[in-house]
Design a protein around this motif. Sequence first.
Motif, PDB file in Angstrom:
ATOM      1  N   ASN A 111       0.833  -1.148  -0.026  1.00 18.00           N
ATOM      2  CA  ASN A 111      -0.176   0.122   0.094  1.00 18.00           C
ATOM      3  C   ASN A 111       0.868   1.320   0.087  1.00 18.00           C
ATOM      4  N   LEU A 112       0.320   2.580  -0.029  1.00 17.31           N
ATOM      5  CA  LEU A 112       0.997   3.842  -0.107  1.00 17.31           C
ATOM      6  C   LEU A 112       2.015   3.877   1.223  1.00 17.31           C
ATOM      7  N   ASP A 113       1.746   3.380   2.238  1.00 20.08           N
ATOM      8  CA  ASP A 113       2.373   3.431   3.552  1.00 20.08           C
ATOM      9  C   ASP A 113       3.922   2.317   3.417  1.00 20.08           C
ATOM     10  N   TYR A 114       3.658   1.370   2.634  1.00 22.29           N
ATOM     11  CA  TYR A 114       4.970   0.594   2.298  1.00 22.29           C
ATOM     12  C   TYR A 114       5.892   1.402   1.235  1.00 22.29           C
ATOM     13  N   TRP A 115       5.260   2.455   0.508  1.00 22.17           N
ATOM     14  CA  TRP A 115       6.247   2.801  -0.535  1.00 22.17           C
ATOM     15  C   TRP A 115       6.697   4.353   0.269  1.00 22.17           C
ATOM     16  N   ALA A 116       5.758   4.611   1.104  1.00 26.57           N
ATOM     17  CA  ALA A 116       6.411   5.815   1.965  1.00 26.57           C
ATOM     18  C   ALA A 116       7.370   5.699   3.059  1.00 26.57           C
ATOM     19  N   GLY A 117       7.074   4.301   3.598  1.00 29.63           N
ATOM     20  CA  GLY A 117       8.204   4.137   4.673  1.00 29.63           C
ATOM     21  C   GLY A 117       7.539   4.541   5.960  1.00 29.63           C
ATOM     22  N   TYR A 118       6.437   5.058   6.177  1.00 29.17           N
ATOM     23  CA  TYR A 118       5.934   5.505   7.462  1.00 29.17           C
ATOM     24  C   TYR A 118       4.197   5.571   7.339  1.00 29.17           C
ATOM     25  N   ASP A 119       3.693   5.878   8.495  1.00 27.37           N
ATOM     26  CA  ASP A 119       2.278   5.734   8.508  1.00 27.37           C
ATOM     27  C   ASP A 119       1.592   6.940   7.868  1.00 27.37           C
ATOM     28  N   GLY A 177     -11.256  -1.757  -1.764  1.00 25.50           N
ATOM     29  CA  GLY A 177      -9.891  -2.314  -1.067  1.00 25.50           C
ATOM     30  C   GLY A 177      -8.561  -1.560  -1.450  1.00 25.50           C
ATOM     31  N   GLY A 178      -7.601  -1.971  -0.709  1.00 17.33           N
ATOM     32  CA  GLY A 178      -6.539  -1.198  -0.745  1.00 17.33           C
ATOM     33  C   GLY A 178      -5.666  -1.321  -2.200  1.00 17.33           C
ATOM     34  N   SER A 179      -4.629  -0.404  -2.419  1.00 13.36           N
ATOM     35  CA  SER A 179      -3.707  -0.688  -3.605  1.00 13.36           C
ATOM     36  C   SER A 179      -2.365  -0.152  -3.303  1.00 13.36           C
ATOM     37  N   ALA A 180      -1.662  -0.131  -4.365  1.00 12.60           N
ATOM     38  CA  ALA A 180      -0.048   0.440  -3.877  1.00 12.60           C
ATOM     39  C   ALA A 180      -0.104   1.674  -3.768  1.00 12.60           C
ATOM     40  N   VAL A 181      -1.182   2.761  -4.037  1.00 12.30           N
ATOM     41  CA  VAL A 181      -1.442   3.835  -4.108  1.00 12.30           C
ATOM     42  C   VAL A 181      -2.517   4.346  -3.136  1.00 12.30           C
ATOM     43  N   THR A 182      -2.916   3.389  -2.143  1.00 10.74           N
ATOM     44  CA  THR A 182      -3.941   3.728  -1.246  1.00 10.74           C
ATOM     45  C   THR A 182      -3.308   3.647   0.189  1.00 10.74           C
ATOM     46  N   PRO A 183      -3.500   4.985   1.005  1.00  7.45           N
ATOM     47  CA  PRO A 183      -3.059   4.701   2.348  1.00  7.45           C
ATOM     48  C   PRO A 183      -3.646   3.870   3.103  1.00  7.45           C
ATOM     49  N   LYS A 184      -3.165   3.006   4.253  1.00  7.07           N
ATOM     50  CA  LYS A 184      -3.824   2.155   5.107  1.00  7.07           C
ATOM     51  C   LYS A 184      -4.773   2.773   6.206  1.00  7.07           C
ATOM     52  N   ASP A 185      -4.440   4.099   6.437  1.00  4.35           N
ATOM     53  CA  ASP A 185      -5.238   4.778   7.433  1.00  4.35           C
ATOM     54  C   ASP A 185      -6.635   4.459   7.331  1.00  4.35           C
TER      55      ASP A 185
END
Length: 206
Positions: A111-119, A177-185
């Motif tokens: 998800n986006l958090d994975y790519w950003a490296g933080y929440d 659902g989530g995606s690689a550009v969706t935040p998990k918040d």
Amino acid sequence: ALALERAKAKQKDGLFGSEISGVLAPEVVFCDSLWVGRFEVTRAQYAAFDPEYQFQAGTGNYPASGISYEKAKAYCRWLSEKTGQTYRLPTEKELKKLLARAKGNADHENNLDYWAGYDVNPDDARMLAPKIHELEQKGSLLWPVGSFRPVGKNRVYDLGGNVAEWCTAGDSGKVLGGSAVTPKDPAAKYQAPPLRYVGFRVILEK
């Protein structure tokens, strides 16, 4: 350990899926009273149905993306005809139930958090858009299906990330659902990602 788990999934010639009547069909497992695709439908599986669908060599195990609701439904009809079994998209209720399983797995999804490296919070997500665009110029943010930790006893992958998924909502389609550009918040208002980050998962009726 994850690689060993994923290696147990059904494959043919290095591509995920089960060969049924000469067709590489998505593997299904039992989860929440449904026979559901262990993975999102892959590029190799989808391209057998749609010869116009192009993808780079070596990415056959990535999730099929950029797929419209009509095309996803047509794939299910085609797969049903080819295999003699009944495949369909999940209903909105069914997909929401499956996605609920992934809520506790958000730290282990693409998800986006994975790519950003933080929440990431909603404000961050907007500010990160130019950076995401920059990353996309270097290559897709998608990963091969099953690259992240699964959920459930029978191991269902990517429910909370990689590509968002189509479901049937009444007489139309809906992306959830989530995606690689969706935040998990969980507090963030859900917004479906661009179509290039939308795919689907099948349900097998038994």
